[in-house]
Design a protein around this motif. Sequence first.
Motif, short mmCIF file in Angstrom:
data_model
loop_
_atom_site.label_atom_id
_atom_site.label_comp_id
_atom_site.label_asym_id
_atom_site.label_seq_id
_atom_site.Cartn_x
_atom_site.Cartn_y
_atom_site.Cartn_z
N GLY A 140 0.83 -1.20 0.00
CA GLY A 140 0.00 0.00 0.00
C GLY A 140 0.86 1.25 0.00
N HIS A 141 0.52 2.19 -0.87
CA HIS A 141 1.19 3.49 -0.90
C HIS A 141 0.10 4.54 -0.81
CE1 HIS A 141 5.11 1.96 -2.52
NE2 HIS A 141 4.33 1.03 -3.02
N GLN A 142 0.45 5.76 -0.41
CA GLN A 142 -0.48 6.86 -0.53
C GLN A 142 -0.45 7.34 -1.97
OE1 GLN A 142 1.01 9.37 2.60
NE2 GLN A 142 -0.86 9.18 3.76
N TRP A 143 -1.39 7.20 -2.88
CA TRP A 143 -2.62 6.51 -2.75
C TRP A 143 -2.77 5.59 -3.92
CZ3 TRP A 143 -1.93 11.62 -1.29
CH2 TRP A 143 -2.17 11.89 0.07
N ALA A 154 -10.26 8.08 -0.89
CA ALA A 154 -11.41 7.67 -1.70
C ALA A 154 -11.00 7.28 -3.11
CB ALA A 154 -12.44 8.79 -1.74
N HIS A 155 -9.86 7.80 -3.58
CA HIS A 155 -9.39 7.45 -4.92
C HIS A 155 -8.25 6.45 -4.85
CE1 HIS A 155 -11.22 11.43 -6.41
NE2 HIS A 155 -11.97 10.42 -6.80
N MET A 156 -8.40 5.47 -3.98
CA MET A 156 -7.37 4.43 -3.89
C MET A 156 -8.07 3.10 -4.15
SD MET A 156 -4.67 3.73 -0.88
CE MET A 156 -3.71 2.22 -0.85
N ALA A 157 -8.35 2.84 -5.41
CA ALA A 157 -9.09 1.64 -5.77
C ALA A 157 -8.18 0.68 -6.54
CB ALA A 157 -10.29 2.01 -6.62
N CYS A 194 -9.50 0.83 -0.87
CA CYS A 194 -8.87 0.95 0.45
C CYS A 194 -9.96 1.17 1.49
CB CYS A 194 -7.88 2.09 0.48
SG CYS A 194 -7.05 2.27 2.07
N ALA A 195 -9.91 0.40 2.57
CA ALA A 195 -11.00 0.44 3.55
C ALA A 195 -10.55 1.00 4.89
CB ALA A 195 -11.58 -0.96 3.72
N GLU A 196 -9.40 1.69 4.90
CA GLU A 196 -8.96 2.32 6.14
C GLU A 196 -8.52 3.72 5.77
OE1 GLU A 196 -8.66 0.81 9.35
OE2 GLU A 196 -8.31 2.88 9.91
N PHE A 197 -9.11 4.73 6.39
CA PHE A 197 -8.80 6.10 5.98
C PHE A 197 -7.29 6.34 6.02
CE2 PHE A 197 -8.11 10.62 6.77
CZ PHE A 197 -8.65 11.09 5.59
#
Lengths: 338, 184
Positions: A129-132, A216-219, A207-210
């Motif tokens: 996982g990376h931002q974002w 919201a744009h991390m699909a 992504c299901a953890e803020f």
Amino acid sequence: MTRRTGRPAGAWVATTVLSLALAGCRGNQVIFNPQGPAARDIAQLGWFLFAVCGVVYAMVLVALAWALLRRRREDDQGAGATRAITRTVALATAVTAALLVVLAATSVTAGRGLTSPSGPGAITVDVIGHQWWWDFQYRDVTPSDVVSSPNELHIPVGVPVVLRAQSRDVIHSFWVPNLHGKRDLIPGVVTSLWIQADRPGVYRGQCAEFCGYQHAHMAMQVVAEPMDAFLAWIQRQRQPAGDPPDQEALRGREVFLQSPCVSCHTVRGTIAGSRVGPDLTHVGSRLTLAAGTLPNTRGHLAGWVADSQSVKPGNRMPPNVLTAGDLQAVLGYLRSLR
Amino acid sequence: MMSRRVASCALLLCGVLLAGAGCERESRPFQQLPAASARTERPLLSQNTPGGRVGESPIDTGASPFQENAWGISEGKRLFEQYNCVGCHAHGGGGMGPALIDDRWIYGNRAANLFDTIVQGRPNGMPAFRNKIPDSQIWQLVAYIQSMGGHAPLAALPGRSDHMRVGTPENARPATPAVQTGHP
């Protein structure tokens, strides 16, 4: 008084709600449309809990209504009435306790089923996982054969796939509702889960953890395909980028390699080898851009390269001012990376 | 009664002003396209006095636009690692390259000096990042590098790290006045 003819408002509301609910049962990011064993266990457990709790809720409401509507009687204070009340309360308590035990037992059974795969894992994929955005790295015995497929997880159908989840910055959570429940990606810790898809298809995950501004744009897209199609795909992904097919792409590669693009991105087969941003070796073959934010077309790619901050404010890619010719050349080059 | 009302109004005003100050510290200019994406491409030949060319720098504002901006400094901190500055300078303590956390500066620690150092490179190992990093990110790096020695407003200094902590957090370091040495 004006009154609408035709169906009354209640019927409209009911139709809308019902059709929305039914539409929700078919999508590719819905827990009620399970496409794998783990998701099926979860969906069954969910429906079971919903049914039991629904029946209990209805019974409680009926009892409450009965108690409110019932008139006082003369023998309510008598010994017989007290005995009857004690019996009823004891019975209700016993039923409640038994139901809670049953719910706990089904929940534990389903949970145990989720942690053990149905067979040996066919492949192992590192989920980073990376931002974002998501990075999916296919582990292999030969390091040069390790494939990175950002934001797009390809899996063979019908076999368990083991995922090893990590994070490079903050806590994220991997969630593809049609295939499995959530699994957190925690910096410094490797968590794992296994997923299996029974039917070919494209399932959307999120992504299901803020995790920050563009959470919201991390699909991601999970592409499940038959084993031979999967093997063909990974064989293609292992190839480094070939020579640009035309003059425009050739010039695009020149611009790409002389601009800030190379400070973050990798295109295998060229000198660009930085691991900060997504691997672009096969960017032209992907379904989406920017972690599921945009469809992968030339126009969207142009908008993204030129001014990604308008599309996804706060993302890590700086805007690039290129002359029109250079921009078109870079687009031609990136589109040719298939 | 009147004085109490005046006092509560004053308190409210103070609160609003404080909140306003906080907004400044946290402002995130994501979409200032031309400024954010400009790249310093003009080759600049060094003049004799190292670090002494302040005022002739192409974008000499005297200070980084992110100097008092907590977001800009933390972005600089992230880029410092991602662009591999840590490869030579470690987390400020120095290694193959000079330390950035101390008070000794070969080429000066003014914002324009640091900007030039990154864009042009310096002898004996510092590569030139001309055309490889957009100017806005260079200014973020400059703001972070200046903050390493504690030279930034306390409210804007980063206090946490994405990785395991390797030293005193930036907002707890004592600030000592910088000395330009002119030699390693």
